[in-house]
Structures are given as structure tokens and as C-alpha cells.
Design a protein around this motif. Structure first.
Motif, PDB file in Angstrom:
ATOM      1  N   THR A 170       0.830  -1.212   0.000  1.00 17.39           N
ATOM      2  CA  THR A 170       0.000   0.000   0.000  1.00 17.39           C
ATOM      3  C   THR A 170       0.856   1.251   0.000  1.00 17.39           C
ATOM      4  N   LEU A 171       1.954   1.229   0.750  1.00 15.95           N
ATOM      5  CA  LEU A 171       2.827   2.395   0.877  1.00 15.95           C
ATOM      6  C   LEU A 171       3.758   2.557  -0.321  1.00 15.95           C
ATOM      7  N   PHE A 172       4.050   1.484  -1.039  1.00 17.53           N
ATOM      8  CA  PHE A 172       5.091   1.441  -2.066  1.00 17.53           C
ATOM      9  C   PHE A 172       4.994   2.548  -3.120  1.00 17.53           C
ATOM     10  N   PRO A 173       3.815   2.846  -3.710  1.00 20.31           N
ATOM     11  CA  PRO A 173       3.753   3.863  -4.774  1.00 20.31           C
ATOM     12  C   PRO A 173       4.149   5.260  -4.301  1.00 20.31           C
ATOM     13  N   HIS A 174       4.122   5.507  -3.001  1.00 13.32           N
ATOM     14  CA  HIS A 174       4.376   6.847  -2.464  1.00 13.32           C
ATOM     15  C   HIS A 174       5.810   6.998  -1.943  1.00 13.32           C
ATOM     16  N   LEU A 175       6.643   5.981  -2.185  1.00 19.64           N
ATOM     17  CA  LEU A 175       8.017   6.009  -1.690  1.00 19.64           C
ATOM     18  C   LEU A 175       8.967   6.497  -2.770  1.00 19.64           C
ATOM     19  N   SER A 176      10.092   7.004  -2.339  1.00 18.85           N
ATOM     20  CA  SER A 176      11.138   7.416  -3.283  1.00 18.85           C
ATOM     21  C   SER A 176      11.780   6.172  -3.883  1.00 18.85           C
ATOM     22  N   PRO A 177      12.434   6.272  -5.058  1.00 24.66           N
ATOM     23  CA  PRO A 177      13.045   5.091  -5.686  1.00 24.66           C
ATOM     24  C   PRO A 177      14.004   4.343  -4.771  1.00 24.66           C
ATOM     25  N   SER A 178      14.792   5.084  -4.018  1.00 21.64           N
ATOM     26  CA  SER A 178      15.764   4.414  -3.144  1.00 21.64           C
ATOM     27  C   SER A 178      15.064   3.614  -2.046  1.00 21.64           C
ATOM     28  N   VAL A 179      14.006   4.191  -1.487  1.00 16.95           N
ATOM     29  CA  VAL A 179      13.263   3.476  -0.438  1.00 16.95           C
ATOM     30  C   VAL A 179      12.491   2.310  -1.037  1.00 16.95           C
ATOM     31  N   GLN A 180      12.009   2.463  -2.274  1.00 20.72           N
ATOM     32  CA  GLN A 180      11.326   1.359  -2.941  1.00 20.72           C
ATOM     33  C   GLN A 180      12.247   0.155  -3.096  1.00 20.72           C
ATOM     34  N   THR A 181      13.518   0.427  -3.410  1.00 21.89           N
ATOM     35  CA  THR A 181      14.492  -0.667  -3.532  1.00 21.89           C
ATOM     36  C   THR A 181      14.640  -1.398  -2.203  1.00 21.89           C
ATOM     37  N   GLU A 182      14.669  -0.654  -1.106  1.00 18.25           N
ATOM     38  CA  GLU A 182      14.778  -1.271   0.219  1.00 18.25           C
ATOM     39  C   GLU A 182      13.558  -2.147   0.514  1.00 18.25           C
ATOM     40  N   VAL A 183      12.391  -1.658   0.118  1.00 17.32           N
ATOM     41  CA  VAL A 183      11.158  -2.424   0.354  1.00 17.32           C
ATOM     42  C   VAL A 183      11.184  -3.718  -0.455  1.00 17.32           C
ATOM     43  N   LYS A 184      11.622  -3.648  -1.726  1.00 18.40           N
ATOM     44  CA  LYS A 184      11.691  -4.854  -2.556  1.00 18.40           C
ATOM     45  C   LYS A 184      12.637  -5.884  -1.952  1.00 18.40           C
ATOM     46  N   ASP A 185      13.785  -5.408  -1.448  1.00 20.65           N
ATOM     47  CA  ASP A 185      14.735  -6.329  -0.813  1.00 20.65           C
ATOM     48  C   ASP A 185      14.128  -6.947   0.449  1.00 20.65           C
ATOM     49  N   GLN A 186      13.411  -6.136   1.169  1.00 20.46           N
ATOM     50  CA  GLN A 186      12.807  -6.612   2.409  1.00 20.46           C
ATOM     51  C   GLN A 186      11.781  -7.707   2.116  1.00 20.46           C
ATOM     52  N   ILE A 187      10.942  -7.495   1.092  1.00 13.24           N
ATOM     53  CA  ILE A 187       9.927  -8.497   0.741  1.00 13.24           C
ATOM     54  C   ILE A 187      10.589  -9.747   0.176  1.00 13.24           C
ATOM     55  N   SER A 188      11.664  -9.591  -0.582  1.00 13.61           N
ATOM     56  CA  SER A 188      12.360 -10.757  -1.143  1.00 13.61           C
ATOM     57  C   SER A 188      12.942 -11.646  -0.052  1.00 13.61           C
ATOM     58  N   ALA A 189      13.175 -11.056   1.101  1.00 13.33           N
ATOM     59  CA  ALA A 189      13.752 -11.816   2.214  1.00 13.33           C
ATOM     60  C   ALA A 189      12.683 -12.544   3.036  1.00 13.33           C
ATOM     61  N   PHE A 190      11.404 -12.383   2.680  1.00 11.43           N
ATOM     62  CA  PHE A 190      10.353 -13.071   3.425  1.00 11.43           C
ATOM     63  C   PHE A 190      10.569 -14.586   3.364  1.00 11.43           C
ATOM     64  N   THR A 191      10.295 -15.257   4.461  1.00 10.98           N
ATOM     65  CA  THR A 191      10.412 -16.717   4.499  1.00 10.98           C
ATOM     66  C   THR A 191       9.069 -17.395   4.219  1.00 10.98           C
ATOM     67  N   ASN A 192       7.974 -16.680   4.421  1.00 11.82           N
ATOM     68  CA  ASN A 192       6.649 -17.216   4.133  1.00 11.82           C
ATOM     69  C   ASN A 192       6.370 -17.054   2.641  1.00 11.82           C
ATOM     70  N   LEU A 193       6.291 -18.197   1.926  1.00 17.40           N
ATOM     71  CA  LEU A 193       6.164 -18.140   0.469  1.00 17.40           C
ATOM     72  C   LEU A 193       4.884 -17.448   0.037  1.00 17.40           C
ATOM     73  N   THR A 194       3.772 -17.714   0.724  1.00 19.12           N
ATOM     74  CA  THR A 194       2.497 -17.065   0.372  1.00 19.12           C
ATOM     75  C   THR A 194       2.604 -15.558   0.512  1.00 19.12           C
ATOM     76  N   ALA A 195       3.179 -15.099   1.617  1.00 24.01           N
ATOM     77  CA  ALA A 195       3.332 -13.657   1.827  1.00 24.01           C
ATOM     78  C   ALA A 195       4.241 -13.056   0.764  1.00 24.01           C
ATOM     79  N   LYS A 196       5.320 -13.769   0.427  1.00 25.98           N
ATOM     80  CA  LYS A 196       6.259 -13.261  -0.583  1.00 25.98           C
ATOM     81  C   LYS A 196       5.586 -13.147  -1.946  1.00 25.98           C
ATOM     82  N   VAL A 197       4.878 -14.188  -2.362  1.00 23.27           N
ATOM     83  CA  VAL A 197       4.238 -14.195  -3.688  1.00 23.27           C
ATOM     84  C   VAL A 197       3.201 -13.083  -3.794  1.00 23.27           C
TER      85      VAL A 197
END
Length: 833
Positions: A555-582
Motif C-alpha cells: 500500500t505504501l510502495f507507490p508513495h516512496l522514493s526510488p531508493s526506499v522502494q528498492t529497500e522495500v523490494k529487498d525486504q519483501i524478497s527476504a520473506f520466508t513465508n512463500l504465500t506472503a512473498k508471492v
């Protein structure tokens, strides 16, 4: 109008041509096939001063039209049968008579369904002239002329079987009337027993094929009435025919109950059925809940000319909740001239609550000249219910606000419920003046719950910005997290940056993850300063569950700066719950196209069909090419309830081929209730061809268990009845059977009370339970007739199970061979239906 929408007048006495105008009761009961046309059917040419000249041949042809049923419409094909001439020749003459104002030409409401180019009607006054001329010309009795018409039609059949007769837009509606008028009533019973090549009931198949189900139902009722009347002359014949028509009636009801409510509405919209066909099915439904469901689907599907009929149906319903919902659904579609009739129904509703709900919901459509009448109805309600109605009245007529506001302020404590008070203040909020604001705030402050006070203040805020401070304080005081979050989401657009910081401090203390979902979007939309988004990220990262965290980050992602968006993508990629990640990556992929390959990669690793569906559904909103993948995933969901929800989401976007695939899954579903829900999800989007496929599937025969059981029981009874008992054995059996019987006076009271039940199904079930306690000698013939007719409100299997209970009454009223007739009738009906 269509083939079904021909005028179907009530049957006159045999041999008579006079038929009364249809009454409101007859229209409501479905006895007139197209009542909008029937309403003016007797409006013959008012000016008969202009003479018309006919030659001898034309006069003879004109006289033959007098034998037709009064107010009936007919076609050139009808005239060609009467006149023994080609159809084209008949059409030319009929058109000339239209030009000369001898005939009236009617219009089809749905021309695409009509096989006839023109339909005609003879004005009532001219028909009487033609009828009199025909009798004088032929020098015959009326019944002989009707017999002549019947013979002319029968020459057009195959092997003199009426169900093989081609449709001419007239005869299917009036054949039994002509047979009765010709004093050939026995042939009506033969007609209704004809068997088609398919093995089905011939006359029903013919009527159903041509869209004349209403006529078939009327013919069965007529034959049943004739059977009742012949009891004195032939008791056994009368009883066995009555039982046959009762079984035919419940067999037909079974076909009706198998149709899902959305299917009936879809049939009308797709012009598979005409409006009159749908009305016929509506009237035949015995179950009040199913009838209500069908009515709901028909209200938006039927033409406006049928709205008076719909009002009459609603008025006849016994369930006040059903009446209220139907009136609310019909009102936005109703013509202004019919609102007085609608308002007359409201006072008859059984509870003030439903009257208030209807007034509130329909006020927006009520014409201004009916304001006084509307207010007068509201004034008859309890104070709290009157205020419910006022919620709609003040919205429609703002000038009444002061009256009801004063009434609210001056009301006694607890006289008006808090929820009703709140609803009224929400309704008047947009029109509250500065002079009225103090009164309104006084009422709001008297309300106990802070969430309710906050909601009311939020509705006042757009027009009274000076209330921001008190509104914000009230919102912040709400203890329940989700209620507080919802209120915060509404006030966010009005808040300053300082107040937003205070809001974030409240969010930090939330323990319910779902409370965040409603607040994040408005904050992101109206307050995207870096310090605010940074604090939001900090709050989101405290959520323990990766699925909640991923949804909030998306929900927050579209309102973030490009650099912060990259951090969010990395954070989600690190999820261990496959359903949450997908699910989270797919949500981001709709915003950042570069993430799509990664989303599809992780999606391919997921084996859960429900997660696959949700992910593909999310992606397909921006990439329609992925919709087939979403459908494939939905078809693989093992939990039927979850699968139905998935199909409901997909249905509006599916192609007809894809919908057919869903229908295949529905047909394989063993649970009938879930199959029904699955069908309901796609029926509104089906083509004409798919709707016919659904109908064909629904016509499959149900289990034969009840039929087999009852047939076996009847044969056992038949064998027992043929035994020769000694007088002592017969006396003992009689005395044993009387032990459980009700005394005559108690039975009479019980029957009278049962017949007064308003619900047809309840009445039939009660009679069914009463039957074993009745000795045949306690029932006269008129009571037998009444009981049998009431039992047809049971479903097919339940009715069959009651036949053994009825057999003692049948044997008492008729001869012992009645059981043989009953077994034969059961086998015949089961074979044909």
C-alpha cells in the motif's frame, strides 16, 4: 409483444362467447397471459357509426371470426384454418380490414420472439355481430360450430394427436375452451394424457416448446375442475382423474423449483423466455423463499408495463421482510403514476420497522405531490421508526429537516434508539445550517459511544470545518482499534502535519494488524513527506506477520522514493513465508513492471491453488493476458466455498468459453447447494446458448427412491385389499384402526384451523401429518377435494409419500379398483415427467 403475450381471457361458460373483463385478482393470479394488453382489450371501436360493406364471401369469412374467444388475438394462420384458404390470401384480407377499422392490429412487445408478422383482434361489439351471423348462416347450435372449428384444426394434426399441431398464435391458448364449448370435455382428459415421441407429456411439451406454459397450467386446472364435477356420475373416474392432475401439478412444480432464481431473470433478459413465461413460473412456485428470490431477479428484467403486476405480487406476499425488500428494489424503476399504488401497500406491512425501511429507501423516487401522503404514513409509526423513515424524507425534501430535528431534540430519553438518532443526523448533515448546528451538537454530545459521536462529527466536517478540533479529539478517544482506524482514515485529509504526527503516534500503539489497512492509503495520498513515510515504514516493520507487513508495504510502495522502494523490494524478497512473498511481490509488480519476472518466478514455486489464484488475479487487473492463469488456478482450488468466491470475482471478465468451463465444474459438484451458488456466480454473464445448456442440465430426473417406495407400498395395499376377510377379521382391523383417530368434533376444528394457514407449504405439511388420524367416514367429498388441492403445495417426493395415506379415503369415496387406477397414474406421470 411475443408469442406468449397474447390475450388469454378467463374461460366463459361452455357454448357462450361472453367473457368478462379480467379483474385485478385475475391479473394478479396470472390468469391473463399478457395483462398489459388485456387491460385495453375490450376497448372496441367506440365509433361504430361508419358502416363497412362486405361481399358474400367476405361476410362468411367475417362471421367465422365470431367463434374465436372474446378479446383473443389471432393470426393469418388462424384465419386460414377457419376459412380453408392459403395464409397469404388470409393476410391480405385481414390487412384490408385493419385499414377499414374492422380489426385492430396489435403489436408484439418482443418482435424477435414472434414467428408471426402480424396479429389481430376483433373488437367485442363486432365479434358479437360476427358470432350471431355465424349461427344464423350455419343454422347450427353453438356447440356444433365449435365442433366444426375443432375438426378443421384436427385435420392439421398427425394421427389426430393435438400435441403435433403447429403453433398459429391462437389455438394452443383456447383449444380446451373450444372443446368445452363443443360439449367434448372427455377429450380434454385425453388431450392431457397424450404422449410425445420423446415419452414426455405431449401437450405440456407442445405448450412449453411454443412458450405457452401458462395455457397448459390453465388447462390442467380446468380438467381438474371438470373431474371434480363428474363425481356423482362416475365416482371412480372422478377420483382417479383428480389424483392424476394433482400428480401432474406437483410434477410440473418440480420443474419450476429446479430453476435457479438468476436463471429465470437471465432467460427474460436474453429473450429465451417472454415476460409472461417468467410470470407463469413465478406463480407456480410453492416455496415462498424461492418465489421471493425469483421475484428479485425478475423485477429489473421485466418491462415497465409489468410493474402493476409486480405490485400486486408484492402485496400478496405473506412475509413482510420480502415485501419490503421487493418494494425497495422496484421503486427506482417505477413510473411516477404508479407511486400512489406503491404507497397504498406500505401501511399493510405487518411491522412498523418494515414500513419505515421502505419509506426511507424509496423517498428519493417519490414524486413531490405525494409528500403529504408520505409524511402521513410516517406519522402512524412509533417514534423511533418514524425517525428511520425521516432519514429518507429529509434527504428528498430538505425543508422538513427542522420539523424532524425538533422532534428528535424534544423526544423522551430512550424513546428513539441511539442508532436511529445517529442515522438521522448522518442523513441531515449535508443540509444543516449554522443556526441548526448548536442543536445538532447538543444531540451528538448526548450520545454515549465515542465512535458514534466521531462518525456524526465527520459527516458535519465538510460543511463545518470549524468542528475539526473537536472531531479529531473525539476520533482519538475511540478505544476500539478498528473503529478508531476507520475514523482516522476519514479525517486524515483535513489534518495538518502536526496532527498527522499525532495520528502516527496512535498507530504505533495499535496491536491489531488489520487496523492499519484502512489508515495507510489516505495518509500516503494526502501526506507523503519523507519524515511521515519514514515513520510509517518504522511502524509497519513492527508487524509480526509477514503477510500483514507485505500488504502494508504494498500500500505504501507507490508513495516512496526510488531508493526506499528498492529497500522495500529487498525486504519483501527476504520473506520466508512463500504465500506472503508471492502476494506481496505481485502487488508491487503492478506498480513496478521490472518486478514482473521475479513475481512470476516465485509464483511458479507456489503449489497452493488459492494463493496462485489471488496472485494471478492481482496481476491480471493490469495485465488481462494473465486472466486465463487466474481461472486455471481457481479451477484447481479444492475448497468449494473458496472456489465459488474465486469464480464470483472472475465471472464478469470471462469469455463464454471460459464460463462453459466453470459450468462443467459446477455440474461435477455433488453438493446441490454449492452447485447452485456456483451457477449463480456465472449465470448473469452467460450467453443464450449457455443458458439453454444450464436449463437442459437442470431438467435431469432426480432420484426414483420415493417413487419406487410408494409404488411398492401401493401394490402391497392393493394385494391386501383383494384379500377376502372374515367378518370377525374385518371388525378387528376396523376397531384397531380407530384407536388413533381424532373424534369428529376435534377433527373438524383441526381441519378448519389448518385450512386457515397463510403459508401454502405449512398448510400442506400440516394436512399431511393429519391424514393418518382421519377415518374415511369423517370426510365428505368437498373436504376430500380441498385436501387434495392443498397437498399439491408439497414437493414431488413428499406428495408421492402421501398417496398411501390418501388411499383409504380414495377407496371409501370410490370403488376398490381406484388403487389400480392410482398405480397406473403414477406409472404414467413418472414416465412422462
Amino acid at each position: 409483444m411475443s408469442r406468449l403475450d397474447t390475450i388469454l381471457p378467463p374461460l366463459p361458460p361452455a357454448g357462450s362467447i361472453d367473457e368478462p373483463n379480467p379483474t385485478a385478482e385475475e391479473l394478479a393470479a396470472g390468469q391473463v397471459s399478457d395483462w398489459p394488453q388485456a387491460l385495453d382489450a375490450n376497448q372496441a371501436l367506440s365509433d361504430m357509426s361508419q358502416p363497412f360493406a362486405l361481399n358474400a364471401e367476405e361476410e362468411q369469412r367475417f362471421s367465422w371470426l365470431g367463434i374465436l374467444a372474446k378479446n383473443a388475438t389471432f393470426t393469418a394462420k388462424t384465419a386460414s384454418t377457419l376459412w380453408l384458404c392459403p395464409v397469404a390470401e388470409a393476410e391480405v384480407l385481414l390487412q384490408r380490414w385493419v385499414d377499414q377499422q374492422i380489426l385492430i392490429e396489435k403489436q408484439w412487445l418482443q418482435s424477435s420472439l414472434s414467428p408471426f408478422q402480424h396479429i389481430y383482434q376483433l373488437p367485442a361489439l363486432l365479434q358479437q355481430v360476427a358470432y350471431t351471423g355465424l349461427l344464423q348462416l350455419k343454422q347450427l347450435e353453438a356447440r356444433d360450430v365449435h365442433a366444426a372449428l375443432i375438426e378443421r384444426y384436427q385435420t392439421l394434426t398427425h394421427k389426430r394427436l393435438w400435441h403435433t399441431l403447429a403453433d398459429d398464435g391462437y389455438i394452443h391458448a383456447h383449444l380446451t375452451w373450444h372443446l368445452q364449448a363443443a360439449d367434448r370435455c372427455d377429450e380434454i382428459h385425453i388431450l392431457l394424457q397424450e404422449e410425445a415421441e420423446s415419452g414426455a407429456n405431449g401437450w405440456y411439451e407442445a405448450c412449453d416448446r411454443n412458450g405457452y406454459t401458462a395455457f397448459y397450467c390453465r388447462d390442467v386446472n380446468l380438467a381438474w375442475q371438470l373431474a371434480e364435477e363428474q363425481y356423482e356420475q362416475s365416482p371412480t373416474q372422478a377420483i382417479q382423474l383428480q389424483c392424476r392432475y394433482a400428480m401432474m401439478t406437483v410434477a410440473h412444480h418440480r420443474l419450476v423449483t429446479r430453476l435457479p432464481a438468476p436463471l429465470v431473470g437471465a432467460f427474460v433478459r436474453q429473450q429465451i423466455w417472454t415476460p409472461t413465461q417468467s410470470i407463469t413460473y413465478l406463480e407456480l412456485i410453492q416455496d415462498s423463499q424461492h418465489q421471493f428470490e425469483v421475484l428479485q431477479d425478475l423485477i429489473p428484467a421485466l418491462p415497465t408495463t409489468y410493474h402493476p403486476y409486480l405490485l400486486s405480487v408484492i402485496q400478496r406476499q405473506s412475509n413482510a421482510a420480502h415485501q419490503a425488500q421487493s418494494l425497495c428494489l422496484l421503486a427506482p424503476l417505477l413510473e411516477t403514476t404508479l407511486f400512489p399504488d406503491l404507497l397504498k401497500i406500505i401501511p399493510s406491512l405487518s411491522a412498523d420497522f418494515y414500513k419505515a425501511i421502505v419509506l426511507r429507501e424509496i423517498s428519493a423516487q417519490i414524486p413531490t405531490p405525494l409528500l403529504d401522503q408520505t409524511v402521513a404514513i410516517a406519522q402512524t409509526l412509533s417514534p423511533s421508526d418514524e425517525m428511520v423513515a425521516a432519514c429518507g424524507i429529509v434527504t428528498r425534501w430538505p425543508q422538513t429537516t427542522s420539523i424532524y430535528l425538533n422532534q428528535l431534540i424534544n423526544s423522551q430519553t430512550d424513546e428513539i434508539e441511539e442508532s436511529v438518532c445517529s442515522e438521522f443526523l448522518v442523513a441531515v448533515a449535508p443540509t444543516i445550517s449554522n443556526a441548526q448546528k448548536a442543536q445538532v451538537l447538543e444531540v451528538i454530545n448526548s450520545i454515549e459511544h465515542s465512535s458514534t459521536r466521531a462518525t456524526l462529527l465527520l459527516h458535519l466536517l465538510p460543511n463545518h470545518p470549524g468542528l475539526l478540533s473537536v472531531t479529531f479529539r473525539t476520533v482519538c478517544s475511540i478505544e476500539e482499534e478498528r473503529s478508531c482506524a476507520f475514523a482516522l482514515s476519514k479525517i486524515v485529509p483535513y489534518l495538518s502535519e502536526v496532527e498527522i504526527q499525532l495520528t502516527l503516534n496512535i498507530l504505533e500503539k495499535f496491536e491489531d494488524p488489520l487496523a492499519y489497512s484502512s489508515v495507510l492509503p489516505p495518509i500516503c495520498k494526502h501526506h507523503s513527506a519523507p519524515n511521515i513515510t519514514a515513520k510509517l515504514l518504522k511502524i509497519i516493520n513492527t508487524l509480526p506477520a509477514e503477510r500483514d507487513r507485505g500488504q502494508a508495504l504494498g500500500t505504501l510502495f507507490p508513495h516512496l522514493s526510488p531508493s526506499v522502494q528498492t529497500e522495500v523490494k529487498d525486504q519483501i524478497s527476504a520473506f520466508t513465508n512463500l504465500t506472503a512473498k508471492v502476494l506481496s511481490i505481485c502487488q508491487l509488480a503492478n506498480i513496478d513492471k521490472s518486478i514482473l519476472p521475479t513475481a512470476l518466478h516465485w509464483l511458479s514455486q507456489c503449489q497452493d491453488s488459492n494463493t496462485q489464484f489471488r496472485a494471478y488475479w492481482t496481476l491480471s487487473q493490469y495485465r488481462p493476458k494473465l486472466l486465463p492463469a487466474a481461472l486455471t488456478a481457481a479451477c484447481q482450488i479444492t475448497d468449494t466455498d473458496t472456489q465459488i468466491l474465486a469464480f464470483q470475482q472472475l465471472a464478469p471478465q470471462l469469455t463464454q468459453e471460459q464460463i462453459q468451463h466453470v459450468l462443467g465444474i459446477a455440474q461435477q459438484t455433488t453438493r446441490k447447494d454449492k452447485q447452485q451458488r456456483m451457477l449463480n456466480s456465472v449465470i448473469p454473464y452467460c450467453s443464450r446458448a449457455l443458458l439453454l445448456n444450464i436449463q437442459a442440465h437442470r431438467k435431469q430426473h432426480p432420484s426414483n427412491q420415493a417413487y419406487t417406495s410408494v409404488l411398492s407400498t401401493l401394490k402391497t395395499q392393493l394385494t391386501s385389499s383383494e384379500l377376502k376377510l372374515s367378518p370377525w377379521e374385518a371388525r378387528k382391523r376396523t376397531l384397531d384402526s380407530l384407536n388413533a383417530l381424532l373424534p369428529n368434533d376435534l377433527l373438524a376444528q383441526t381441519l378448519a384451523a389448518t385450512f386457515e394457514f397463510t403459508d401454502k407449504a405449512d398448510r400442506a405439511k400440516s394436512l399431511s401429518r393429519l391424514l393418518p388420524q382421519i377415518h374415511p367416514s369423517q370426510i365428505d367429498y368437498s373436504q376430500w377435494c380441498r385436501i387434495l388441492r392443498q397437498l399439491t403445495a408439497l414437493d414431488y417426493d413428499a406428495f408421492l409419500l402421501n398417496i398411501p395415506k390418501l388411499s383409504p379415503l380414495m377407496e371409501y369415496l370410490a370403488q376398490p379398483e381406484i388403487l389400480h387406477c392410482t398405480v397406473h397414474n403414477m406409472q404414467l406421470i413418472h414416465q412422462q415427467w
